[in-house]
Enzyme design. Structure first.
Site, short mmCIF file in Angstrom:
data_model
loop_
_atom_site.label_atom_id
_atom_site.label_comp_id
_atom_site.label_asym_id
_atom_site.label_seq_id
_atom_site.Cartn_x
_atom_site.Cartn_y
_atom_site.Cartn_z
CD GLU A 272 -2.93 -1.02 0.10
OE1 GLU A 272 -3.41 0.10 -0.20
OE2 GLU A 272 -3.21 -2.06 -0.52
CB SER B 217 -60.07 -13.02 6.91
OG SER B 217 -60.83 -13.47 5.81
#
Length: 849
Positions: free
Chosen positions: A84, A355
């Site tokens: 990095e 219902s």
């Protein structure tokens, strides 16, 4: 002699200097006031606690374990630096050589796009900035990097960075990743393992060793080569390491407890309270919620053990539990398995309730002077609509019982009665009442909307409802007529434990009277005791009130039920709404959802004392003549049955009025309430549960235990012998699954009532029966319904039980065969033959009132 030429300062140096000064000025203006506090807050993750202070997990479901620099493998530090930021120990936060190389590679034709960020810049981006790729953000991270270098040593910067990087699969930091991939700590990582983690940093998703093992190995070998080139390892170490495999431990995707709830909580904090995701991720907040960890764990286990059917795609499910007195969310599960299906269906899936919507129609009727004893007629209907078409709603078994009480109609989920009630009450009245009670997703505008009979009476809503919305609406029944909005957060503190925000409990909104709410609770207890919800009965005899719901063609199955302690909704259905839940093992309807509800509720209520639903003031129990629906003295009619009424809505017969006059004379004067003196204890606030006196007789509403075998949870039973599944969805009766329903006693159930005292009593007469459940009227021979899922599935828009497209409201009353509903007058004397509030065909003989 040649003249010395004047040396010119390169223009790009001037440009770079101006850029540097501009960025420095901008960074200084926007610089955080306390850099060290901001950066080091990354040590803390936002944690979520349940209502008892138990840790649920991290807000983002990330695994993050902070470790000091001396507990990180030296191989890992070298691998990260080599890959990095090769000049990490030599630069001052910025790497001009790296920046120049990145710019050059980006602008030349065919060049590879590279990043010139140092480890310090990446730390600034993680801790202080957003992840946006903009010039402004790039300038900021450059100058924040300079300030970080002035504040921390290189080893401290590397420690902060290694504990904050994303390493895929919810792992933040090298310690969590080491445990996840290799089942060891970061200090124990060998060379090739350290190189693998370092390689993941550049692109966590693309270099995941589980998702892309070949790409992960190629990236690891590249890291090892860079370590060799930079002389961190020898050539022999390099060649030995690249010859080895990845070495990751095989494992399945895992989710933390309450993952669906954590998603819901994060959305609420960002959308409603204004937190940013960066604040929640790195702020280290301590968030105290309403969740009950024991309920949540039981809910997740219940849904993970749903039965599997003979289908490639298995039905999904959702479960929500609320405290009905406060609206606190105690459990929330949005699917069978979070890692494979993270969609939170409890709040993001709008589905037709079937219902399960009918109780709101019945509550509206009770508010409008109907009673549980009101007699209606269950019969074929032909309702002419404004567009000239005729709608004929049907019951689930396509049979009709004729004379029927309101109680029976709700217990057996009779479609024709629900439609007639909406006709009588009026569509605007029912729709407004539903919205007041928490059904907020009704569609009122557009060519297709919910202002019609099928949507309101049978639950075939245009948009539908979410499980959380429907659960909250039922608090109106479970909380003495008050609607409680659901809430999830109690308190938020910072990483030091200092409270920064508290949430006060909101008062409930009265939407129906306490008497109506209690009567509805009694009627819904009857649904569970003898009706469509029998499979929800709890083994300890605890009182349960609830309602099933099955939409057309079995695409949705619901059960919403509550005890005095908890209110829970279970929904089951396929994500594709056009896929019915029909399998060779049987159909999945409301009875299946009721069985799931029972297993979950039995777990969370185990050990709690069994208490009755609190009865409010203004309730009277009276005997009713089943032929007239009127209150009578018990000795007048041996077939009378006890029924519950609001004291101002008792349908009194002449004999009842005379008997009451004699038994209450001379009238007692009720003592006035004493005003408490100063310093005396005050009356508890509303909403506190009222516990009945010990020994008091309870309301009827539960069948005796042991009336039928129960099948095991893991196997869905086949339909009963001789039972056919009709080809047309509107007439289908959901088949049995998740256990066999206890058989109802044969013969007229009202004849099984224990004899009640027929003598006079002073005020509330008669006393509440404490024996087994009763049935107000003898059943007609043609009224046999399935005990499994007997309610009519709510229609889809293309089913024949749905009225043709028309949302104009009432049908044409002048048409032949139309209905002329007439609401009963308040406290009016009742006829002997026809029922009070009777709906009748216009061409039938009128009954003189």
């Amino acid at each position: 002699m040649p003249r010395n030429k004047k040396r010119r300062f390169p223009l790009y140096y001037i440009f770079f200097l101006l850029l540097f000064l501009t960025g420095f000025l901008f960074a200084t203006v926007t610089l955080p006031k306390d850099l060290r506090s901001k950066v080091e807050s990354m040590r803390y993750v936002s944690k979520v606690y349940d209502r008892n202070g138990q840790l649920i997990g991290n807000l983002f479901s990330h695994r993050k374990i902070w470790v000091s620099s001396d507990k990180i493998s030296p191989y890992l530090k070298k691998a990260v630096v080599a890959t990095e930021d090769a000049r990490f120990y030599r630069h001052f936060g910025l790497d001009p050589i790296g920046i120049a190389r990145a710019v050059y590679q980006t602008i030349i034709p065919g060049g590879l796009r590279q990043g010139g960020s140092t480890i310090t810049q990446q730390l600034a981006k993680i801790s202080l900035l957003t992840l946006d790729r903009t010039i402004t953000r790039k300038l900021q991270d450059m100058f924040y990097a300079l300030l970080i270098e002035r504040t921390y040593t290189k080893d401290e910067i590397l420690e902060l960075y290694l504990n904050s990087i994303n390493l895929a699969h919810g792992n933040v930091g090298v310690e969590a990743a080491a445990r996840y991939y290799f089942n060891k700590s970061a200090a124990q990582l060998n060379l090739e393992e350290a190189a693998l983690l370092a390689g993941i940093i550049q692109s966590p998703e693309n270099y995941s060793p589980y998702k892309h093992p070949e790409a992960a190995k190629g990236r690891r070998d590249l890291v090892l080569r860079k370590m060799w080139e930079q002389e961190y390892i020898t050539e022999k170490q390099y060649k030995t390491a690249i010859a080895k495999g990845l070495g990751v431990k095989p494992q399945e995707e895992r989710s933390s407890v309450g993952a669906y709830f954590l998603d819901y909580l994060r959305d609420y904090l960002t959308a409603d309270l204004g937190f940013t995701e960066e604040e929640l991720l790195w702020g280290g907040y301590q968030i105290y919620t309403t969740l009950d960890l024991a309920c949540q764990q039981a809910a997740e286990v219940t849904l993970k053990h749903l039965p599997r059917y003979s289908a490639e795609v298995q039905p999904e499910a959702a479960l929500v539990t609320l405290d009905p007195k406060t609206g606190a969310i105690l459990a929330m599960v949005g699917g069978r398995n979070y890692p494979t299906s993270p969609l939170n269906r409890s709040v993001k899936a709008y589905r037709q309730p079937g219902s399960a919507l009918k109780p709101f129609v019945y509550a509206t009727a009770l508010e409008q002077n109907f009673t549980a004893a009101t007699i209606l007629y269950d019969q074929p209907l032909e309702i002419p609509l404004a567009n000239g078409q005729v709608w004929s709603p049907e019951n689930s078994n396509r049979e009709y019982q004729g004379k029927i009480t309101l109680r029976q109609a709700l217990r057996e989920s009779v479609n024709t009665i629900a439609v007639q009630l909406v006709q009588t009450l009026g569509i605007p009245t029912v729709a407004n009442q539903m919205e007041q009670m928490g059904i907020e997703s009704l569609v009122r505008e557009g060519q297709v909307n919910d202002l019609g009979y099928a949507p309101l009476a049978l639950g075939g809503l245009t948009k539908g409802v979410t499980p959380l919305e429907l659960t909250a609406a039922y608090t109106s029944f479970a909380n003495q007529g008050k609607y409680m909005a659901p809430y999830a957060v109690v308190r938020i503190a910072d990483y030091q434990g200092k409270t920064i925000k508290t949430f006060k409990l909101k008062e409930g909104r009265p939407v129906i009277s306490p008497q109506t709410a209690y009567i509805m609770t009694v009627l819904l207890q009857d649904v569970v005791a003898q009706g469509t919800g029998q499979r929800a009965q709890l083994p300890d005899g605890r009182p349960v009130a609830g309602k099933t719901g099955t939409s057309s063609d079995y695409t949705n199955a619901w059960f919403v039920g509550y005890t005095p302690e908890y209110l829970t909704t279970v929904w089951i259905g396929n994500d594709r709404q056009d896929e019915p839940m029909r399998y060779k093992e049987g159909v999945v309807g409301g009875g299946t959802a009721a069985a799931v509800w029972r297993d979950y509720m039995a777990e969370i209520t185990a050990g709690l004392p069994v208490t009755a639903f609190p009865e409010p003031e203004g309730i009277i129990w009276a005997h009713v003549d089943p032929e007239t629906g009127q209150a009578v003295p018990a000795w007048v009619n041996k077939n009378s049955y006890p029924e519950v009424f609001a004291e101002n809505k008792v349908p009194e017969s002449t004999s009842y009025k005379i008997w009451r006059w004699f038994t209450t004379w001379p009238k007692k004067i009720k003592p006035e309430k004493e005003v408490p003196e100063e310093g005396t204890e005050q009356i508890p606030e509303q909403g506190v549960e009222q516990v009945p006196d010990q020994g008091a007789e309870q309301i009827p509403g539960r069948m005796e235990q042991g009336q039928g075998p129960e099948q095991s949870l893991g196997q869905a039973p086949l339909p009963e012998e001789g039972e056919e599944i009709p080809a047309q969805p509107p007439g289908e009766s959901p088949g049995p699954s998740w256990g066999q329903t206890p058989q109802q006693p044969s013969g007229p159930s009202w004849g099984q009532i224990p004899q009640l005292p027929s003598g006079p009593s002073w005020e509330h007469s008669p006393e509440k029966p404490s024996g087994p459940s009763w049935d107000p009227l003898p059943k007609q021979p043609s009224a046999q319904t399935s005990a499994q899922d007997s309610e009519q599935p709510a229609p889809g828009r293309d089913q024949r039980s749905v009225p043709p497209a028309d949302n104009s409201g009432r049908p044409n009353q002048a048409a032949a065969g139309g209905y002329e509903p007439k609401a009963p007058e308040k406290n009016s004397p009742q006829p002997d033959k026809a029922g009070w509030g009777e709906l009748r065909l216009r061409n039938q003989r009128s009954v003189e009132r």
